[in-house]
Motif scaffolding. Structure first.
Motif, PDB file in Angstrom:
ATOM      1  N   HIS A  25       0.835  -1.205   0.000  1.00  0.00           N
ATOM      2  CA  HIS A  25       0.000   0.000   0.000  1.00  0.00           C
ATOM      3  C   HIS A  25       0.873   1.261   0.000  1.00  0.00           C
ATOM      4  CE1 HIS A  25      -4.236  -1.097   0.277  1.00  0.00           C
ATOM      5  NE2 HIS A  25      -3.914  -2.101   1.066  1.00  0.00           N
ATOM      6  N   GLU A  26       1.917   1.275   0.808  1.00  0.00           N
ATOM      7  CA  GLU A  26       2.810   2.433   0.860  1.00  0.00           C
ATOM      8  C   GLU A  26       3.502   2.649  -0.478  1.00  0.00           C
ATOM      9  OE1 GLU A  26       5.485   1.742   4.068  1.00  0.00           O
ATOM     10  OE2 GLU A  26       3.958   1.950   5.632  1.00  0.00           O
ATOM     11  N   ALA A  27       3.971   1.572  -1.085  1.00  0.00           N
ATOM     12  CA  ALA A  27       4.660   1.679  -2.368  1.00  0.00           C
ATOM     13  C   ALA A  27       3.732   2.187  -3.462  1.00  0.00           C
ATOM     14  CB  ALA A  27       5.251   0.316  -2.759  1.00  0.00           C
ATOM     15  N   VAL A  28       2.492   1.706  -3.465  1.00  0.00           N
ATOM     16  CA  VAL A  28       1.513   2.144  -4.470  1.00  0.00           C
ATOM     17  C   VAL A  28       1.208   3.626  -4.298  1.00  0.00           C
ATOM     18  CG1 VAL A  28      -0.906   1.950  -5.169  1.00  0.00           C
ATOM     19  CG2 VAL A  28       0.474  -0.106  -4.856  1.00  0.00           C
ATOM     20  N   SER A  29       1.017   4.059  -3.057  1.00  0.00           N
ATOM     21  CA  SER A  29       0.709   5.465  -2.800  1.00  0.00           C
ATOM     22  C   SER A  29       1.807   6.380  -3.317  1.00  0.00           C
ATOM     23  CB  SER A  29       0.509   5.678  -1.293  1.00  0.00           C
ATOM     24  OG  SER A  29       0.228   7.030  -1.011  1.00  0.00           O
ATOM     25  N   GLU A  30       3.055   5.987  -3.105  1.00  0.00           N
ATOM     26  CA  GLU A  30       4.171   6.802  -3.593  1.00  0.00           C
ATOM     27  C   GLU A  30       4.263   6.766  -5.116  1.00  0.00           C
ATOM     28  OE1 GLU A  30       9.078   7.033  -3.354  1.00  0.00           O
ATOM     29  OE2 GLU A  30       7.986   5.546  -2.176  1.00  0.00           O
ATOM     30  N   ALA A  31       4.135   5.581  -5.682  1.00  0.00           N
ATOM     31  CA  ALA A  31       4.313   5.431  -7.127  1.00  0.00           C
ATOM     32  C   ALA A  31       3.200   6.104  -7.918  1.00  0.00           C
ATOM     33  CB  ALA A  31       4.388   3.947  -7.494  1.00  0.00           C
ATOM     34  N   PHE A  32       1.979   6.121  -7.367  1.00  0.00           N
ATOM     35  CA  PHE A  32       0.859   6.687  -8.111  1.00  0.00           C
ATOM     36  C   PHE A  32       1.080   8.159  -8.445  1.00  0.00           C
ATOM     37  CE2 PHE A  32      -3.276   8.772  -8.480  1.00  0.00           C
ATOM     38  CZ  PHE A  32      -3.856   7.998  -9.463  1.00  0.00           C
ATOM     39  N   SER A  33       1.712   8.893  -7.569  1.00  0.00           N
ATOM     40  CA  SER A  33       1.952  10.319  -7.833  1.00  0.00           C
ATOM     41  C   SER A  33       3.163  10.550  -8.726  1.00  0.00           C
ATOM     42  CB  SER A  33       2.134  11.078  -6.511  1.00  0.00           C
ATOM     43  OG  SER A  33       3.264  10.594  -5.803  1.00  0.00           O
ATOM     44  N   GLU A  34       4.067   9.564  -8.774  1.00  0.00           N
ATOM     45  CA  GLU A  34       5.312   9.757  -9.512  1.00  0.00           C
ATOM     46  C   GLU A  34       5.266   9.231 -10.945  1.00  0.00           C
ATOM     47  OE1 GLU A  34       7.789  11.496  -8.410  1.00  0.00           O
ATOM     48  OE2 GLU A  34       6.945  11.801  -6.420  1.00  0.00           O
ATOM     49  N   ILE A  35       4.629   8.103 -11.150  1.00  0.00           N
ATOM     50  CA  ILE A  35       4.646   7.481 -12.483  1.00  0.00           C
ATOM     51  C   ILE A  35       3.982   8.355 -13.550  1.00  0.00           C
ATOM     52  CG2 ILE A  35       3.774   5.525 -13.834  1.00  0.00           C
ATOM     53  CD1 ILE A  35       4.395   3.729 -11.457  1.00  0.00           C
ATOM     54  N   PRO A  36       2.773   8.905 -13.311  1.00  0.00           N
ATOM     55  CA  PRO A  36       2.190   9.767 -14.349  1.00  0.00           C
ATOM     56  C   PRO A  36       3.053  10.979 -14.684  1.00  0.00           C
ATOM     57  CG  PRO A  36       0.534   9.140 -12.733  1.00  0.00           C
ATOM     58  CD  PRO A  36       1.848   8.730 -12.174  1.00  0.00           C
ATOM     59  N   ARG A  37       3.698  11.566 -13.665  1.00  0.00           N
ATOM     60  CA  ARG A  37       4.555  12.732 -13.926  1.00  0.00           C
ATOM     61  C   ARG A  37       5.738  12.346 -14.809  1.00  0.00           C
ATOM     62  NH1 ARG A  37       0.769  13.723 -11.252  1.00  0.00           N
ATOM     63  NH2 ARG A  37       0.025  13.722 -13.388  1.00  0.00           N
ATOM     64  N   ALA A  38       6.295  11.168 -14.563  1.00  0.00           N
ATOM     65  CA  ALA A  38       7.438  10.723 -15.372  1.00  0.00           C
ATOM     66  C   ALA A  38       7.034  10.565 -16.841  1.00  0.00           C
ATOM     67  CB  ALA A  38       7.990   9.413 -14.822  1.00  0.00           C
ATOM     68  N   TRP A  39       5.847   9.983 -17.094  1.00  0.00           N
ATOM     69  CA  TRP A  39       5.391   9.827 -18.472  1.00  0.00           C
ATOM     70  C   TRP A  39       5.111  11.187 -19.116  1.00  0.00           C
ATOM     71  CZ3 TRP A  39       5.690   5.690 -21.448  1.00  0.00           C
ATOM     72  CH2 TRP A  39       5.831   4.433 -20.841  1.00  0.00           C
ATOM     73  N   SER A  40       4.451  12.081 -18.398  1.00  0.00           N
ATOM     74  CA  SER A  40       4.129  13.394 -18.955  1.00  0.00           C
ATOM     75  C   SER A  40       5.386  14.213 -19.235  1.00  0.00           C
ATOM     76  CB  SER A  40       3.211  14.164 -17.999  1.00  0.00           C
ATOM     77  OG  SER A  40       1.936  13.564 -17.920  1.00  0.00           O
ATOM     78  N   ASN A  41       6.429  14.010 -18.418  1.00  0.00           N
ATOM     79  CA  ASN A  41       7.690  14.749 -18.597  1.00  0.00           C
ATOM     80  C   ASN A  41       8.685  14.007 -19.476  1.00  0.00           C
ATOM     81  OD1 ASN A  41       6.812  16.834 -16.901  1.00  0.00           O
ATOM     82  ND2 ASN A  41       7.574  15.807 -15.065  1.00  0.00           N
TER      83      ASN A  41
END
Length: 201
Positions: A25-41
């Motif tokens: 759960h902790e890993a998902v919470s962190e990754a959810f905010s980071e992965i979309p930004r990486a794709w958009s950037n």
């Protein structure tokens, strides 16, 4: 990864299913905010430490291909509504987490601003299955993402979970407890706490 990171002891892989669920759960919470930004950037390096080495290599290849075509994947207004971690076996090294969220998602031509697929304007509901693996010093990281359901945002905003299969899960509100999803709603076990679900047939 910095030199300081290398000096830190590697995390121990948990063996208890409840602790595994909490960490996922902790890993998902962190990754959810980071992965979309990486794709958009268009920045595969930003995925370091939150996805597996295999996922990062695949993402880098996709982003490089999009760069050659002057394209970019855009994700905006993404809001995570619910996470259900499938009950893992004790000592599991691979765990499935189901995410229900809303977002605007589209593929854009960088030269013209034209939307090639998806919608820049429409907020959609999505359910995805994220498979996480335990990988060295990074602990639980996202290894694979699969789309389970896409549709209107309203069901997700109303806490529905379309596409989720029946079974026992740990929910984001109470990651240390198991709940049974019967296909339409959540059912509480007879006893609260660290409930052991029946063994699968």
């Amino acid at each position: 990864m910095s030199v300081l990171d290398l000096l830190q002891p590697a995390p121990q892989r948990p063996t208890d299913s409840v602790e595994i669920a909490r960490q996922v759960h902790e890993a998902v919470s962190e990754a959810f905010s980071e992965i979309p930004r990486a794709w958009s950037n268009r920045d595969a390096d930003a995925l370091d430490g939150i996805v597996s080495t295999d996922y990062q290599a695949r993402a880098r290849a996709v982003i490089d291909g999009q760069d050659r075509e002057f394209q970019v994947t855009r994700v905006e207004d993404d809001r995570l509504r619910e996470v259900a971690v499938e009950r893992p076996s004790d000592g599991a090294t691979s765990v499935n987490a189901y995410l229900a969220f809303v977002a605007r998602n589209w593929l854009e031509d960088l030269r013209t601003g034209e939307v090639l697929s998806g919608s820049e304007d429409t907020l959609r509901g999505l359910v995805q299955r994220w498979t996480l693996v335990f990988e060295g010093r990074n602990g639980w990281v996202v290894h694979r993402v699969r789309s389970i359901w896409t549709g209107p945002a309203e069901p997700i905003e109303e806490r529905a979970f379309p596409g989720l299969e029946r079974g026992w899960y740990s929910r984001s509100k109470r990651p240390g407890a198991w709940r049974r999803w019967n296909g339409t709603k959540w059912k509480r076990p007879r006893q609260e706490g660290r409930v052991q679900a029946p063994a699968r047939a």
